[in-house]
Design a protein around this motif. Sequence first.
Motif, mmCIF file in Angstrom:
data_model
loop_
_atom_site.group_PDB
_atom_site.id
_atom_site.type_symbol
_atom_site.label_atom_id
_atom_site.label_comp_id
_atom_site.label_asym_id
_atom_site.label_seq_id
_atom_site.Cartn_x
_atom_site.Cartn_y
_atom_site.Cartn_z
ATOM 1 N N ALA A 136 0.833 -1.209 0.000
ATOM 2 C CA ALA A 136 0.000 0.000 0.000
ATOM 3 C C ALA A 136 0.870 1.261 0.000
ATOM 4 N N GLY A 137 2.013 1.173 0.663
ATOM 5 C CA GLY A 137 2.914 2.332 0.729
ATOM 6 C C GLY A 137 3.582 2.647 -0.593
ATOM 7 N N LYS A 138 3.443 1.768 -1.571
ATOM 8 C CA LYS A 138 4.153 1.964 -2.847
ATOM 9 C C LYS A 138 3.255 2.362 -4.001
ATOM 10 N N THR A 139 1.943 2.559 -3.760
ATOM 11 C CA THR A 139 1.037 2.740 -4.907
ATOM 12 C C THR A 139 1.097 4.126 -5.537
ATOM 13 N N GLY A 140 1.539 5.141 -4.784
ATOM 14 C CA GLY A 140 1.559 6.500 -5.326
ATOM 15 C C GLY A 140 0.202 7.182 -5.260
ATOM 16 N N GLY A 141 -0.761 6.573 -4.584
ATOM 17 C CA GLY A 141 -2.067 7.209 -4.376
ATOM 18 C C GLY A 141 -3.092 6.889 -5.447
ATOM 19 N N GLY A 142 -4.349 7.138 -5.112
ATOM 20 C CA GLY A 142 -5.443 6.964 -6.082
ATOM 21 C C GLY A 142 -5.933 5.532 -6.195
ATOM 22 N N LEU A 143 -5.229 4.601 -5.544
ATOM 23 C CA LEU A 143 -5.690 3.212 -5.577
ATOM 24 C C LEU A 143 -6.574 3.020 -4.342
ATOM 25 N N THR A 144 -7.787 3.512 -4.493
ATOM 26 C CA THR A 144 -8.701 3.723 -3.369
ATOM 27 C C THR A 144 -8.766 2.565 -2.370
ATOM 28 N N SER A 145 -8.869 1.340 -2.884
ATOM 29 C CA SER A 145 -9.110 0.216 -1.981
ATOM 30 C C SER A 145 -7.838 -0.338 -1.351
ATOM 31 N N LEU A 146 -6.697 0.346 -1.578
ATOM 32 C CA LEU A 146 -5.458 -0.094 -0.934
ATOM 33 C C LEU A 146 -4.816 1.087 -0.187
ATOM 34 N N PRO A 147 -5.519 1.611 0.829
ATOM 35 C CA PRO A 147 -4.977 2.756 1.568
ATOM 36 C C PRO A 147 -3.896 2.291 2.550
ATOM 37 N N VAL A 148 -2.991 3.222 2.900
ATOM 38 C CA VAL A 148 -1.972 2.875 3.901
ATOM 39 C C VAL A 148 -2.639 3.030 5.273
ATOM 40 N N ASP A 149 -3.393 2.032 5.676
ATOM 41 C CA ASP A 149 -4.124 2.116 6.932
ATOM 42 C C ASP A 149 -4.294 0.692 7.463
ATOM 43 N N GLU A 150 -3.573 0.433 8.561
ATOM 44 C CA GLU A 150 -3.507 -0.934 9.064
ATOM 45 C C GLU A 150 -4.883 -1.486 9.436
ATOM 46 N N LYS A 151 -5.712 -0.625 10.044
ATOM 47 C CA LYS A 151 -7.028 -1.075 10.489
ATOM 48 C C LYS A 151 -7.873 -1.504 9.275
ATOM 49 N N THR A 200 -11.189 3.991 3.297
ATOM 50 C CA THR A 200 -11.254 3.511 4.673
ATOM 51 C C THR A 200 -12.718 3.338 5.128
ATOM 52 N N GLY A 201 -13.618 3.340 4.159
ATOM 53 C CA GLY A 201 -15.005 2.983 4.450
ATOM 54 C C GLY A 201 -15.885 4.121 4.941
ATOM 55 N N GLN A 202 -15.334 5.343 4.978
ATOM 56 C CA GLN A 202 -16.146 6.470 5.475
ATOM 57 C C GLN A 202 -16.817 7.153 4.295
ATOM 58 N N LYS A 203 -17.835 6.492 3.734
ATOM 59 C CA LYS A 203 -18.376 6.939 2.450
ATOM 60 C C LYS A 203 -19.643 7.785 2.553
ATOM 61 N N ALA A 204 -20.155 7.988 3.749
ATOM 62 C CA ALA A 204 -21.431 8.708 3.888
ATOM 63 C C ALA A 204 -21.350 10.113 3.292
ATOM 64 N N PHE A 205 -20.182 10.734 3.401
ATOM 65 C CA PHE A 205 -20.026 12.102 2.917
ATOM 66 C C PHE A 205 -20.300 12.226 1.416
ATOM 67 N N ILE A 206 -20.143 11.143 0.680
ATOM 68 C CA ILE A 206 -20.328 11.226 -0.778
ATOM 69 C C ILE A 206 -21.768 11.634 -1.083
ATOM 70 N N ALA A 207 -22.706 10.861 -0.541
ATOM 71 C CA ALA A 207 -24.116 11.152 -0.810
ATOM 72 C C ALA A 207 -24.491 12.538 -0.291
ATOM 73 N N GLU A 208 -23.877 12.941 0.831
ATOM 74 C CA GLU A 208 -24.229 14.229 1.423
ATOM 75 C C GLU A 208 -23.751 15.419 0.592
#
Length: 344
Positions: free
Chosen positions: A19-34, A197-205
């Motif tokens: 995840a640390g090597k993707t350069g960003g934008g690869l939404t489903s592979l965030p650098v987040d252990e949880k 990271t699954g916090q998607k509610a803001f999209i619809a809002e």
Amino acid sequence: MMIIRPVERGDLSGLMALAGKTGGGLTSLPVDEKTLSERIERSINTWQGGLSKGDQGYVFVLEETASRKVVGICAIEVAVGLNDPWYNYRFGTLVHASKELNIYNALPTLFLSNDHTGSSELCTLFLDADWRKEGNGYLLSKSRFLFMAAFRERFNDKVVAEMRGVIDEHGHSPFWESLGNRFFSMEFSRADYLCGTGQKAFIAELMPKHPIYTDFLSPEAQAVIGEVHPQTAPARAVLEAEGFRYRNYVDIFDGGPTLECDIDRVRAIRKSRMTEVVIGQPATDDLPVCLVANENYHNFRAMLIKANPKGDRLIIDATTAEALNCSTGDKVRLVRLCPEEKKV
Ligand SMILES: CC(C)(COP(=O)(O)OP(=O)(O)OC[C@H]1O[C@@H](n2cnc3c(N)ncnc32)[C@H](O)[C@@H]1OP(=O)(O)O)[C@@H](O)C(=O)NCCC(=O)NCCSC(=O)CCC(=O)O
Ligand SMILES: NC(=[NH2+])NCCC[C@H](N)C(=O)O
């Protein structure tokens, strides 16, 4: 040897490193252990049969068997949009015309859609740059098709893949700067991270609710609609060669294309066939590289083997058989890695 296998709990540090090597934008592979740890658990629960369709997602890793190092990841979501709405823009046309004045304007327009609801999704494809060789990228991407062919009834008739859109070296997305940023008031990287990271509610809002005439977007944003990140061009080429097409659906954040294909029209699924394993001395003739997978749901393995794609027996040595988790007499699924005219 390089093998594809289901992800395990012990892979977490390997996934964090990737995840640390993707350069960003690869939404489903965030650098987040949880998030990654929850993803592994969800994958394990999927295999164990404890989840509803909308929660099911299979994650696979590419492992180098000698070092047991995890060098790549790929995944399949079983059915998108069943828990939260799944948004795309459809890049279409609105016509404004006056016969009387002899004026006719066809305006390219983005329409919000949930058209891919229920589709299965290919996602989270990433191979460590040091291992982008010897067909590993093909193995990683296409192994999913042998899994889908083997367990066809678990997937939807339609398969989609959202390709990473264009961002620059600082992580700025021209499409986001011109559109999303006006409504979401945050950097692209933050919006992408929240989604991942699954916090998607803001999209619809916060998202715009009306069709968007793209002539009002910056020329830079217009130019990247339906275009992929430079490092995602190979991922797109692999899927297009298997029959996937861009049908004018794009990502609402970065404008990247959604590719789609009917599952039974994917070349590797359509052409794959069963063959019987024989442990012995493999033929040494110049045979094409084939994608081979066992049909063992819980201990799924896939790898690349030089073989006769039309043969009714597959002769492999004992080490290969062990890596593929099969033995003499077992049936395995096999397909030529690339369409006939191509060589790896
Ligand atoms: C995608 C992979 C795994 C692919 O591995 P490799 O780079 O080793 O692949 P490869 O064998 O070199 O190339 C595969 C095919 O792409 C072609 N190719 C290479 N560069 C190209 C380019 N710039 N434009 C067009 N085609 C290109 C090659 O000629 C070859 O096709 P021919 O045989 O025809 O010559 C890797 O590049 C990677 O990890 N990329 C970064 C992560 C990424 O962006 N992932 C996708 C995110 S989007 C996502 O995850 C959803 C999609 C999905 O899950 O599948
Ligand atoms: N256009 C996008 N940014 N979509 C996300 C791209 C990456 C990919 N679909 C994933 O699994 O994460």
